[in-house]
Scaffold this motif. Structure first.
Motif, PDB file in Angstrom:
ATOM      1  N   ARG A  94       0.836  -1.191   0.000  1.00  0.00           N
ATOM      2  CA  ARG A  94       0.000   0.000   0.000  1.00  0.00           C
ATOM      3  C   ARG A  94       0.872   1.243   0.000  1.00  0.00           C
ATOM      4  NH1 ARG A  94      -5.093   0.955   4.131  1.00  0.00           N
ATOM      5  NH2 ARG A  94      -5.253   3.149   3.618  1.00  0.00           N
ATOM      6  N   GLY A  98       0.854   4.171  -2.740  1.00  0.00           N
ATOM      7  CA  GLY A  98       0.629   5.548  -2.331  1.00  0.00           C
ATOM      8  C   GLY A  98       1.710   6.465  -2.864  1.00  0.00           C
TER       9      GLY A  98
ATOM     10  N   VAL B  35      -8.621   1.452   1.560  1.00  0.00           N
ATOM     11  CA  VAL B  35      -8.245   2.690   0.883  1.00  0.00           C
ATOM     12  C   VAL B  35      -9.479   3.540   0.615  1.00  0.00           C
ATOM     13  CG1 VAL B  35      -7.372   3.645  -1.264  1.00  0.00           C
ATOM     14  CG2 VAL B  35      -6.154   1.790  -0.148  1.00  0.00           C
ATOM     15  N   ALA B  38     -10.628   5.251   3.756  1.00  0.00           N
ATOM     16  CA  ALA B  38      -9.792   6.388   4.122  1.00  0.00           C
ATOM     17  C   ALA B  38     -10.072   7.581   3.225  1.00  0.00           C
ATOM     18  CB  ALA B  38      -8.325   5.984   4.037  1.00  0.00           C
ATOM     19  N   THR B  93      -4.305  17.761  -3.095  1.00  0.00           N
ATOM     20  CA  THR B  93      -3.245  17.616  -4.079  1.00  0.00           C
ATOM     21  C   THR B  93      -2.956  16.139  -4.301  1.00  0.00           C
ATOM     22  OG1 THR B  93      -1.466  17.523  -2.453  1.00  0.00           O
ATOM     23  CG2 THR B  93      -2.167  19.698  -3.199  1.00  0.00           C
ATOM     24  N   ARG B  94      -2.232  15.888  -5.353  1.00  0.00           N
ATOM     25  CA  ARG B  94      -1.875  14.521  -5.663  1.00  0.00           C
ATOM     26  C   ARG B  94      -1.046  13.926  -4.520  1.00  0.00           C
ATOM     27  NH1 ARG B  94       0.717  12.521 -11.451  1.00  0.00           N
ATOM     28  NH2 ARG B  94       1.373  10.513 -10.580  1.00  0.00           N
ATOM     29  N   ALA B  95      -0.190  14.727  -3.983  1.00  0.00           N
ATOM     30  CA  ALA B  95       0.650  14.254  -2.887  1.00  0.00           C
ATOM     31  C   ALA B  95      -0.198  13.870  -1.674  1.00  0.00           C
ATOM     32  CB  ALA B  95       1.651  15.338  -2.511  1.00  0.00           C
ATOM     33  N   ILE B  97      -3.284  12.937  -1.648  1.00  0.00           N
ATOM     34  CA  ILE B  97      -4.025  11.712  -1.931  1.00  0.00           C
ATOM     35  C   ILE B  97      -3.105  10.498  -1.833  1.00  0.00           C
ATOM     36  CG2 ILE B  97      -5.323  10.472  -3.694  1.00  0.00           C
ATOM     37  CD1 ILE B  97      -6.312  13.213  -4.667  1.00  0.00           C
ATOM     38  N   GLY B  98      -1.912  10.649  -2.367  1.00  0.00           N
ATOM     39  CA  GLY B  98      -0.950   9.560  -2.294  1.00  0.00           C
ATOM     40  C   GLY B  98      -0.678   9.174  -0.853  1.00  0.00           C
ATOM     41  N   LYS B  99      -0.610  10.153  -0.014  1.00  0.00           N
ATOM     42  CA  LYS B  99      -0.330   9.889   1.395  1.00  0.00           C
ATOM     43  C   LYS B  99      -1.452   9.066   2.018  1.00  0.00           C
ATOM     44  CE  LYS B  99       1.536  12.325   5.375  1.00  0.00           C
ATOM     45  NZ  LYS B  99       1.693  13.665   5.966  1.00  0.00           N
ATOM     46  N   ILE B 100      -2.667   9.420   1.677  1.00  0.00           N
ATOM     47  CA  ILE B 100      -3.802   8.677   2.221  1.00  0.00           C
ATOM     48  C   ILE B 100      -3.777   7.234   1.730  1.00  0.00           C
ATOM     49  CG2 ILE B 100      -6.308   8.489   2.295  1.00  0.00           C
ATOM     50  CD1 ILE B 100      -6.372  11.534   1.802  1.00  0.00           C
ATOM     51  N   VAL B 101      -3.534   7.083   0.452  1.00  0.00           N
ATOM     52  CA  VAL B 101      -3.492   5.736  -0.115  1.00  0.00           C
ATOM     53  C   VAL B 101      -2.390   4.917   0.551  1.00  0.00           C
ATOM     54  CG1 VAL B 101      -2.988   4.394  -2.185  1.00  0.00           C
ATOM     55  CG2 VAL B 101      -4.419   6.426  -2.334  1.00  0.00           C
ATOM     56  N   GLY B 102      -1.282   5.562   0.802  1.00  0.00           N
ATOM     57  CA  GLY B 102      -0.149   4.853   1.357  1.00  0.00           C
ATOM     58  C   GLY B 102      -0.234   4.567   2.841  1.00  0.00           C
ATOM     59  N   ALA B 103      -1.078   5.306   3.538  1.00  0.00           N
ATOM     60  CA  ALA B 103      -1.176   5.137   4.986  1.00  0.00           C
ATOM     61  C   ALA B 103      -1.712   3.769   5.358  1.00  0.00           C
ATOM     62  CB  ALA B 103      -2.080   6.223   5.555  1.00  0.00           C
ATOM     63  N   LYS B 104      -1.095   3.180   6.369  1.00  0.00           N
ATOM     64  CA  LYS B 104      -1.591   1.867   6.782  1.00  0.00           C
ATOM     65  C   LYS B 104      -2.958   2.023   7.424  1.00  0.00           C
ATOM     66  CE  LYS B 104       1.226  -1.116   8.960  1.00  0.00           C
ATOM     67  NZ  LYS B 104       2.398  -0.799   8.182  1.00  0.00           N
ATOM     68  N   ALA B 105      -3.765   0.968   7.292  1.00  0.00           N
ATOM     69  CA  ALA B 105      -5.109   1.006   7.857  1.00  0.00           C
ATOM     70  C   ALA B 105      -5.030   1.137   9.368  1.00  0.00           C
ATOM     71  CB  ALA B 105      -5.859  -0.252   7.472  1.00  0.00           C
TER      72      ALA B 105
END
Lengths: 121, 121
Positions: A94, A98, B35, B38, B93-95, B97-105
């Motif tokens: 993930r 991300g 994802v 979040a 921003t794209r960044a 959103i990327g952070k949210i996607v990358g964040a662990k559940a």
DNA sequence: TCGACATATGTCAAGTCTGACATGACGCTT
DNA sequence: AAGCGTCATGTCAGACTTGACATATGTCGA
């Protein structure tokens, strides 16, 4: 739109008017295209680094070779969801995904004439 | 599956067999659910911080209030794409959103009985 | 050259998602 | 209490996505 409402939106930072919606949408649309491009590129790289074929990946995904091919060529007909399923199936975490999503688009490489809309002629 | 092919896949790190595909898929599926959760949470926060209504956002998105509501409640019928369009439209921003996607559940909060599949009864 | 394999592209029926609409629930203000 | 604004939920036709298949192109070794 009532004046009060307009005022509220403007206070929130919106340029209210028909133009705004259009601009926001193309923004989002362009951004999505870039994200998809980056993800499909990564998917292709990952698959190749694993030395498996599109057909192998298709089986793991419960899909077909042709869809995987479209996936890797960023065909209009592949969803973000499929892209991400593919990446996860290929072992991407993930966090890695991300990072790709968050990465800024590369300085506009000649993105050869992206074809127009008629997914279904 | 021919022996040679099986060997190739195993070398690439796959447990070949019907089980593997199933596990990989549920992995990806679970990840996507998280994802989406979040993202929808963030969308709701952003909209509220902008002090606009679901209906306002719907207009900006070229959608409808009901869809925005479903969006924020992580209804099964909303795609990743719509979620991201909403976030971008809300100024993410794209960044970000990327952070949210990358964040662990988050450590499995009691995710009250997620309903079953019949999107279309 | 031929055949086997990998990938790309087009098509289509079936399944999924979308905007719109209707309606319900809740909280405020009048 | 009635009216209004906001959000949630159900439904549906139309648009989009998907897996499967056919077929085309390219590559490689026999």
């Amino acid at each position: 739109m009532k004046a009060a409402k307009r005022k509220k939106l403007e206070a929130a930072g919106w340029k209210v008017g028909s133009v705004s919606q259009f601009l926001e949408l193309s923004d989002a649309e362009a951004m999505l295209v870039n994200v998809k491009l980056a993800l499909s590129k990564k998917a292709k790289e990952l698959r190749q680094s694993k030395k498996i074929t599109q057909n192998d990946l298709a089986k793991l995904l419960g899909s077909s070779q042709s869809r995987v091919a479209k996936l890797e060529t960023s065909d209009r007909s592949v969803s973000l969801e499929l892209l991400i399923r593919a990446l996860v199936t290929l072992g991407a975490t993930r966090a890695q995904i991300g990072k790709i999503v968050g990465a800024k688009a590369a300085p506009t490489k000649k993105t050869s004439a992206s074809k127009k809309r008629p997914v279904k002629a």
